[in-house]
Scaffold this active site. Structure first.
Site, PDB file in Angstrom:
ATOM      1  N   LYS A   1       0.883  -1.166   0.000  1.00 34.64           N
ATOM      2  CA  LYS A   1       0.000   0.000   0.000  1.00 34.64           C
ATOM      3  C   LYS A   1       0.921   1.216   0.000  1.00 34.64           C
ATOM      4  O   LYS A   1       1.567   1.514   1.009  1.00 34.64           O
ATOM      5  CB  LYS A   1      -0.901  -0.009   1.239  1.00 34.64           C
ATOM      6  CG  LYS A   1      -1.848   1.161   1.250  1.00 34.64           C
ATOM      7  CD  LYS A   1      -2.512   1.351   2.586  1.00 34.64           C
ATOM      8  CE  LYS A   1      -3.257   2.685   2.574  1.00 34.64           C
ATOM      9  NZ  LYS A   1      -3.575   3.163   3.908  1.00 34.64           N
TER      10      LYS A   1
ATOM     11  N   ASN B   1      -9.905   1.994   8.771  1.00 31.99           N
ATOM     12  CA  ASN B   1      -9.230   1.678  10.017  1.00 31.99           C
ATOM     13  C   ASN B   1      -9.842   2.450  11.193  1.00 31.99           C
ATOM     14  O   ASN B   1     -10.531   1.903  12.030  1.00 31.99           O
ATOM     15  CB  ASN B   1      -7.736   1.989   9.879  1.00 31.99           C
ATOM     16  CG  ASN B   1      -6.898   1.501  11.042  1.00 31.99           C
ATOM     17  OD1 ASN B   1      -5.703   1.330  10.919  1.00 31.99           O
ATOM     18  ND2 ASN B   1      -7.461   1.251  12.195  1.00 31.99           N
TER      19      ASN B   1
ATOM     20  N   ALA C   1      -9.439   5.882   3.001  1.00 33.95           N
ATOM     21  CA  ALA C   1      -9.426   7.077   3.868  1.00 33.95           C
ATOM     22  C   ALA C   1     -10.723   7.867   3.797  1.00 33.95           C
ATOM     23  O   ALA C   1     -11.310   8.037   2.736  1.00 33.95           O
ATOM     24  CB  ALA C   1      -8.261   8.011   3.533  1.00 33.95           C
ATOM     25  N   GLY C   2     -11.124   8.326   4.970  1.00 35.14           N
ATOM     26  CA  GLY C   2     -12.278   9.214   5.083  1.00 35.14           C
ATOM     27  C   GLY C   2     -13.572   8.554   5.509  1.00 35.14           C
ATOM     28  O   GLY C   2     -14.540   9.229   5.833  1.00 35.14           O
TER      29      GLY C   2
END
Lengths: 66, 253
Positions: B92, B202, B180-181
């Protein structure tokens, strides 16, 4: 000689290779990876690569990450 | 979803950070039914084998990251160190440009992707919602692109839906994962409704009040969305269409 290990100064005897350093740290090489002066060192080269005075050594291990 | 040469049954990749305890992390892995977990590398602490052993209990594929790298050299060397430990070609890729909003570096991510692909890595680059950025990553050989929904850890969800739609439409053959977000279950459902292949999250899980319960909710939400799409939702109409028949309305002629 002195190296910088993970940001801290460390005294070492001369003629030490990477595997000697790992032995001093008492860690299993399976769980770590190494870079010297910003360059990755493969596990298969641990016995071939000798440390020099002033080397900046990073020893890393798995850590939680996103 | 297809991640280079492997196919995952589950569309969710889970991060391994910020959980209240290793046991809670393992419960979340179980409840969200993920098959792939992201991990990082950091300077060694007291017991480097401890987290490694927790990871082994998940039976998941490992997706190491280059989190914290601010240039190509750092990212490439971190990726090489990841491969040395985890014995995987998956990476990643994060090359951060802006420390304040943790936005990825366009130039750095493209350059590092090119270098790592040549070194045999299977690169999953963290990107923004910019179509030119995403397209360049595909042009250099990335089979997976991971645009952000919003900046890391903000939980704002998908702030530029039209930009994300454009990426999906322009790159029909690329595996697209929102990285993300994500903050709520509805955000994850929205990702699937946009036609994206998956979600990487996460903080949304780890920092919720009840992470195992939240993980289960994400799994249920995402899978309900997938099933509802298979069931064929109605098309959108600009005009209102009454549900009840207009014939036989009382008090009308």
């Amino acid at each position: 000689m002195k190296i910088i290990l993970n940001g801290k100064s460390k005294k070492l005897n001369s003629d030490q290779n990477v595997i000697d350093l790992i032995g001093l740290l008492k860690i299993d090489s399976k769980f770590i990876a190494v870079a010297i002066n910003g360059e990755f060192i493969s596990k298969r080269n641990y016995t071939k690569i000798f440390l020099h005075d002033g080397d900046v050594v990073e020893v890393v291990s798995p850590h939680p990450g996103g | 979803m297809q991640i280079y040469n492997i196919k995952l049954k589950n569309n969710i990749i889970l991060g391994s950070s910020k959980y209240p305890s290793p046991n809670i992390f393992l419960k979340c892995v179980r409840n969200i039914k993920t098959e792939m977990i992201t991990v990082a590398l950091r300077k060694i602490g007291d017991k480097p084998e401890k987290f490694y052993k927790t990871l082994a209990k998940t039976n998941c594929k490992i997706l190491p990251n280059t989190a914290g790298c601010f240039n190509v050299k750092e990212a490439v060397n971190t990726a090489l160190m990841c491969r040395d430990i985890f014995e995987t070609d998956f990476i990643k890729l994060e090359v951060i440009e802006n420390e304040k909003n943790l936005a990825p570096s366009v130039r750095g991510t493209i350059k590092a992707s090119e270098t790592l692909l040549k070194l045999g890595f299977k690169v999953l680059p963290y990107a923004t919602d910019d179509i030119k950025f995403a397209r360049r990553l595909v042009e250099v050989g990335c089979k997976v692109v991971m645009p952000w929904g919003s900046p890391i850890g903000t939980g704002q969800g998908l702030v530029n839906i039209n930009k994300l739609k454009l990426i999906r439409k322009s790159l029909p053959d690329t595996t697209l994962i929102i990285d993300a977000g994500i903050g709520r279950v509805s955000h994850a459902c929205q990702v699937i409704e946009l036609g994206y292949d998956g979600i990487l999250l996460n903080s949304a899980v780890a920092l919720s009040k009840n992470p195992p319960k939240f993980a289960e909710s994400i799994y249920n939400g995402v899978n309900s969305t997938i099933e509802s799409i298979k069931a064929g939702p109605i098309s959108v109409s600009k005009k209102p269409i009454a549900s009840t028949s207009s014939k036989g309305i009382p008090f009308r002629k």
